[in-house]
Design a protein around this motif. Structure first.
Motif, short mmCIF file in Angstrom:
data_model
loop_
_atom_site.label_atom_id
_atom_site.label_comp_id
_atom_site.label_asym_id
_atom_site.label_seq_id
_atom_site.Cartn_x
_atom_site.Cartn_y
_atom_site.Cartn_z
N ARG A 186 0.81 -1.21 0.00
CA ARG A 186 0.00 0.00 0.00
C ARG A 186 0.85 1.27 0.00
O ARG A 186 0.35 2.35 -0.31
N TYR A 187 2.13 1.13 0.38
CA TYR A 187 2.99 2.30 0.52
C TYR A 187 4.35 2.06 -0.14
O TYR A 187 4.78 0.92 -0.33
N GLY A 188 5.00 3.17 -0.40
CA GLY A 188 6.43 3.17 -0.69
C GLY A 188 7.11 3.87 0.47
O GLY A 188 6.83 5.04 0.75
N LEU A 189 7.96 3.14 1.17
CA LEU A 189 8.67 3.69 2.33
C LEU A 189 10.07 4.11 1.90
O LEU A 189 10.80 3.30 1.31
N ALA A 190 10.44 5.35 2.19
CA ALA A 190 11.74 5.85 1.75
C ALA A 190 12.54 6.42 2.91
O ALA A 190 12.01 7.18 3.73
N LEU A 191 13.80 6.01 2.98
CA LEU A 191 14.78 6.65 3.86
C LEU A 191 15.68 7.52 2.99
O LEU A 191 16.15 7.08 1.95
N MET A 192 15.91 8.76 3.43
CA MET A 192 16.79 9.69 2.72
C MET A 192 18.10 9.77 3.50
O MET A 192 18.11 10.17 4.66
N ILE A 193 19.18 9.38 2.85
CA ILE A 193 20.45 9.16 3.56
C ILE A 193 21.54 10.06 3.00
O ILE A 193 21.72 10.17 1.78
N ASP A 194 22.27 10.68 3.91
CA ASP A 194 23.43 11.50 3.57
C ASP A 194 24.62 10.57 3.38
O ASP A 194 25.16 10.02 4.34
N ALA A 195 25.05 10.38 2.14
CA ALA A 195 26.13 9.44 1.84
C ALA A 195 27.44 9.86 2.50
O ALA A 195 28.24 9.00 2.90
N ALA A 196 27.67 11.16 2.61
CA ALA A 196 28.92 11.63 3.21
C ALA A 196 29.04 11.17 4.65
O ALA A 196 30.13 10.84 5.14
N ARG A 197 27.92 11.12 5.35
CA ARG A 197 27.95 10.75 6.76
C ARG A 197 28.14 9.25 6.98
O ARG A 197 28.41 8.82 8.09
N LEU A 198 28.00 8.46 5.92
CA LEU A 198 28.35 7.06 6.04
C LEU A 198 29.85 6.90 6.24
O LEU A 198 30.31 5.88 6.76
#
Length: 247
Positions: free
Chosen positions: A158-170
């Protein structure tokens, strides 16, 4: 005419000494290059392990958030928003969470509200999923990427779940080694699109390996530029050449 032994002939002795010094210099350069490469590989392996562990944490967050979203009858998803806000507070590299209904008539909810184009990209990725997590470059923030999961993870999503991630902080807080001049780091999507790059780009030594995360096989690339001072450390090189010259 009597031939003079090499050790009694100044010209031959000079040429021989010069050849030996040249061989010594080349040998020193090769050994130092190997040592620099070993150091880069060692520090890169530590960075790779750290980034892989952080990436694996994202899977756990998505599983928990998806379960909360599916179980809730609250159209405002108050519990989901509370948990999402807690995750972004304790894991700053996750700077956005969005729950996008596959029914485009329903508004997205989350710690951030994606614009219509991004919301539609999340829907498309969730609809196309066969159970795997999709990785998308954030179109508005070049150092960021999105993890998109269908929720529930079935054909009845029913949904699309998205995490927005700062690649630099990895890759941050990885030690003082990466603060040295001449070093570079980059993180790319599996398709090759660069998400994050810092430091030197023209590198003499390179390390490249995908992260050990099944859902996020981002490619970590590191490298270093070798200057004369790194190839021939002044004090050590001077002492070795002095000793060799005296011999």
């Amino acid at each position: 005419m009597t031939r003079r032994p090499t050790l009694n002939d100044p010209i031959k002795l000079t040429l021989l000494g010069g050849a030996l010094l040249l061989a010594l210099v080349l040998g020193m350069a090769m050994l130092q290059r190997q040592a620099l490469m070993a150091e880069l590989e060692r520090e890169s392996a530590v960075l790779h392990r750290l980034a892989s562990q952080r990436a694996d944490q994202h899977d756990a967050h998505m599983t928990a958030l998806s379960a909360i979203a599916v179980a809730s009858d609250d159209p405002r998803q108050a519990l989901f928003l509370e948990v999402a806000a807690t995750i972004t507070r304790f894991y700053p590299r996750i700077d956005g969470v969005a729950l996008v209904a596959l029914d485009s008539r329903l508004p997205p909810v989350g710690t951030v509200t994606p614009d219509p184009a991004l919301a539609e990209s999340i829907r498309a990725a969730a609809r196309a999923s066969q159970g795997e997590i999709a990785l998308l470059a954030d179109p508005e923030r070049p150092d960021h990427y999105l993890m998109v999961k269908r929720s529930p993870n079935s054909d009845a999503a029913r949904y699309g779940l998205a995490l927005m991630i700062d690649a630099a902080r990895l890759l941050d807080e990885a030690g003082t080694f990466w603060q040295r001049p001449g070093l570079g780091r980059a993180l790319s999507l599996p398709g090759g699109q660069v998400l994050f790059r810092s430091g030197a780009t023209a590198q003499d030594l390179q390390f490249s390996r995908p992260l050990g995360s099944i859902s996020q096989p981002l490619r970590l690339q590191t490298g270093r530029v070798i200057g004369w001072a790194e190839l021939f450390p002044p004090l050590r090189s001077g002492l070795v050449l002095l000793a060799a010259g005296l011999v």
